[in-house]
Design a protein around this motif. Sequence first.
Motif, short mmCIF file in Angstrom:
data_model
loop_
_atom_site.label_atom_id
_atom_site.label_comp_id
_atom_site.label_asym_id
_atom_site.label_seq_id
_atom_site.Cartn_x
_atom_site.Cartn_y
_atom_site.Cartn_z
N ARG A 307 0.73 -1.37 0.15
CA ARG A 307 -0.01 0.22 0.11
C ARG A 307 0.83 1.28 0.23
O ARG A 307 0.67 2.25 -0.66
CB ARG A 307 -0.86 0.26 1.26
CG ARG A 307 -2.30 0.07 0.86
CD ARG A 307 -3.23 -0.08 2.25
NE ARG A 307 -3.17 -1.32 2.58
CZ ARG A 307 -3.34 -1.51 3.91
NH1 ARG A 307 -3.63 -0.77 4.82
NH2 ARG A 307 -3.11 -2.96 4.35
N ARG A 310 2.29 1.87 -3.44
CA ARG A 310 1.38 2.38 -4.23
C ARG A 310 1.25 4.06 -3.94
O ARG A 310 0.91 4.91 -4.83
CB ARG A 310 0.04 1.62 -4.20
CG ARG A 310 -0.03 0.33 -5.32
CD ARG A 310 -1.18 -0.13 -5.47
NE ARG A 310 -2.03 -0.25 -4.39
CZ ARG A 310 -2.00 -1.72 -3.71
NH1 ARG A 310 -1.34 -2.27 -4.36
NH2 ARG A 310 -2.56 -1.95 -2.86
N ALA A 311 1.01 4.08 -2.65
CA ALA A 311 0.94 5.53 -2.32
C ALA A 311 2.19 6.55 -2.72
O ALA A 311 1.87 7.46 -3.16
CB ALA A 311 0.77 5.70 -0.79
N ALA A 313 3.82 5.87 -5.13
CA ALA A 313 3.80 5.84 -6.69
C ALA A 313 2.87 6.97 -7.07
O ALA A 313 3.02 7.75 -7.83
CB ALA A 313 3.33 4.66 -7.45
N LEU A 314 1.79 6.94 -6.24
CA LEU A 314 0.81 8.18 -6.70
C LEU A 314 1.34 9.41 -6.46
O LEU A 314 1.13 10.33 -7.25
CB LEU A 314 -0.40 7.88 -5.91
CG LEU A 314 -1.77 8.81 -6.33
CD1 LEU A 314 -2.07 8.56 -7.74
CD2 LEU A 314 -2.90 8.30 -5.18
N ALA B 78 -3.92 9.56 -11.93
CA ALA B 78 -4.94 9.44 -11.04
C ALA B 78 -6.46 9.15 -11.33
O ALA B 78 -6.99 8.08 -11.02
CB ALA B 78 -5.14 10.68 -10.15
N HIS B 81 -6.29 5.55 -12.47
CA HIS B 81 -6.56 4.63 -11.25
C HIS B 81 -7.98 4.60 -10.66
O HIS B 81 -8.48 3.52 -10.32
CB HIS B 81 -5.49 5.27 -10.40
CG HIS B 81 -5.66 4.34 -9.02
ND1 HIS B 81 -5.29 2.85 -8.97
CD2 HIS B 81 -5.44 4.73 -7.74
CE1 HIS B 81 -5.42 2.22 -7.76
NE2 HIS B 81 -5.46 3.37 -6.84
N ASP B 107 5.97 3.41 -11.77
CA ASP B 107 4.94 3.88 -11.03
C ASP B 107 3.47 3.64 -11.32
O ASP B 107 2.72 3.05 -10.44
CB ASP B 107 5.16 5.36 -10.45
CG ASP B 107 6.39 5.62 -9.65
OD1 ASP B 107 6.94 4.78 -8.97
OD2 ASP B 107 7.06 6.82 -9.86
N LEU B 108 3.20 3.81 -12.62
CA LEU B 108 1.86 3.71 -12.92
C LEU B 108 1.43 2.21 -12.87
O LEU B 108 0.17 1.80 -12.21
CB LEU B 108 1.77 4.18 -14.07
CG LEU B 108 0.18 4.31 -14.83
CD1 LEU B 108 -0.75 5.31 -13.84
CD2 LEU B 108 0.11 5.05 -16.16
N THR B 110 2.78 -0.09 -10.89
CA THR B 110 2.54 -0.29 -9.46
C THR B 110 1.23 0.32 -8.82
O THR B 110 0.57 -0.65 -8.30
CB THR B 110 3.78 0.51 -8.54
OG1 THR B 110 4.90 -0.05 -9.05
CG2 THR B 110 3.70 -0.06 -7.08
N LEU B 111 1.05 1.54 -9.24
CA LEU B 111 -0.21 2.10 -8.72
C LEU B 111 -1.42 1.02 -9.14
O LEU B 111 -2.28 1.13 -8.22
CB LEU B 111 -0.43 3.35 -9.18
CG LEU B 111 -1.69 4.25 -8.73
CD1 LEU B 111 -1.48 4.58 -7.23
CD2 LEU B 111 -1.56 5.77 -9.41
N THR B 112 -1.40 0.88 -10.43
CA THR B 112 -2.95 0.37 -10.98
C THR B 112 -2.60 -1.06 -10.84
O THR B 112 -3.65 -1.98 -11.50
CB THR B 112 -3.00 0.79 -12.11
OG1 THR B 112 -2.21 0.43 -13.19
CG2 THR B 112 -3.44 2.27 -12.13
#
Lengths: 491, 233
Positions: A307, A310-311, A313-314, B78, B81, B107-108, B110-112
């Motif tokens: 988590r 992901r945070a 990364a965001l 964002a 996601h 990152d994208l 990982t995020l999604t």
Amino acid sequence: MTETARNEPGSTGDTSGAGGDRLFGPGSRFEAFFNDPRWALAVVRATVLEAAHPQVGAALVDNSVFVAHPWRRLRNTVVSLQRMFGADDEVRRREAARLNRLHARLRGTDTRERPYDAMDPAVRAWVVATLFESSVTMCRLSGQPLEQTDMERLYAEFRAYLAALDGDARQLPATVREFWPYYDRVVEEELENTEAMRVILYRLFDHLPAPPLLQGLPTLWAAGRALAGPLLGVVTVASLPEPFRRRAGLPELPGAQALMQGAYLGVGLARFLPSGWLRTEVLTELLALSPDGDDPRARTIGALRDRMKRAGALVRLLAPLPPEPDPDAGDTARRSAEELFAAVLDQTGDGYLDWPDLAAMAREIAGRLDLDEPEETRLYDAFAGWWRELQAALDTDGDGRVSGPEYAAAVPSLAGPALIRVAEVLFDVTDADGDQRIDAAEYRALFRRGFRRDRAGSDDTYARGAFVRDFLAFMAGRERSSPYDPLLADA
Amino acid sequence: MACVMDGNGRWAARRSLPRTSGHRAAETTVIDVIEAARTAGVEWLSLYAFSTENWRRPSTEVDFLMRLVRRVVRKHAALLHARGIRCRFLGVADPRIPPALARDFADLMTLTGENRGMTLTVAFDHGGRRDIVAAARSLIRSGVPAEAVDERSFAAHLPFPDTPDVDLVIRTSGEQRISNFMLWQVAYAEWLFPPVLWPDFRATHFLECLHTYRQRDRRFGGVTPYTNGERRP
């Protein structure tokens, strides 16, 4: 319980205690504190008290990387404490030997020509004493003083720590009762307003560099730090012993005492969080985690880390981009000489390149690779050779150290034979099985990540020539983004 | 289904604008198509953004594209996601890709990575042949005997082996070429070549194509029931 340890004053070298009641490992008092969030405040306070000791302060100012690379330093400290207080005696023996070799290299004279030596038993006893006293004070300040038996038990554990390091714990009084007069005496007579202490209180807190994970977010970090930095300073100062505050001339701010106790109390409330939320090693790992590394443990540490990733990364994706670079500015992949000097070479962050800077690099590498003798000495010797070469070539004003401008004026002569020697030795010590190739596991030990896609050859190994070339490219600033960044440049 | 985003340069040339403005105009279409596909219930969407051959373009255009893609990725991260879209980047192997962009891609992903709404695969620095060669290499390395190799076990060595075969490819601007795009996966695909240029392509065009495909589909057979995130049988 604790009586077993108390009954053998001066000889706590036996780490298991007399009655088989182990002082280390699961179930110890230390273990309970280690994941207590209040302990972060206590360790900061202990570090300030350490730094106020003239000998420790001089060693820190000369040698420590904590100003320029605090997160790396924090991670190394946490790992070391875990090894020293863990259940495995063999791990502890190796770690103690490593610390002793490391400390044996830290000696010199301070600005007033007084000698310091990190191996001095009295100095080391004081470092352990500050940790113990800060843990006790932490409990007192947050309104939950330790029971007498717990305090004695904790004291026995810290004495055993010193004994594991020094061979005996004679420099610390045998009992808690005798400890307090000793502590008060050192505070009254020996502590000073040292430079190291001022650096920690006033420079480090206000200029704390962002941890690697948050490096894409300079504005967010600066805003948070502007608030938290001075606050941490005030809280720490207010928690120091009164006689010392008076003698060192530290400021008394109105409300600081209430603020300090509120901070300890507030942080203490975090213990009501679900268990497993706050684990010191997870937090420090996370802070020191390089965002583009691929630590294998990242997969197993579980949901929290996922988590957080992901945070992270965001947050990185949402962070505003820096202004577009001027397309005519040329090759942005190069580091300028000044930048390389500040980010890589000046490890101690004092604005000069000196032997302690290169020693800090050797120390970091030796720690990562978990080197034993004689490899460790070989590595230090290679760095020492490089230092002599740099000093001879670059120290034009003859003050024994190299300043930023001196360095920038002479960059081309940097890649001399001694630097190539450093690269060669680094290859040798990284190549643990000596097959003249660095395979994925050896690579991971040094860089904490897998091969980069453009590095991996057809057989997924890294040959000597390519390794030396890449190291030189990094050290000459020809390559900005390289696996050496998390190793030597990140905070 | 998949889209080959062709015609940005011609779109700009017709308006006497620099080629770069065509790429900029393509951003709107990309978002429009993603939304339309999601609403229409498409579970797998692939977009061909940059091929291994595109590196031969003038370096200023390549640099511009890299910067543009980075801006687009960050701008819409964002949103993608929040829409439950899992994003993946196919290819992305060349060292010439700026590290910052590669980081944003990672990152994208990982995020999604946990999203299951729709899988969006962006082919960036992608070449169909290169993927097949890579799969062959990986197969040889794993030491599978030659007799044991069949289509299914071979496909398991392709990048993102859970991607199902592509049913429909839309290539805009009227060009009728494959251009080295997901060669393995398009083996049985239906192809549509609407004449409209990519920057002018909108949700309505997309739905028209889908409709046409359904007509054809009636003649050629059923839809394969793949589920997001599931490995191929």
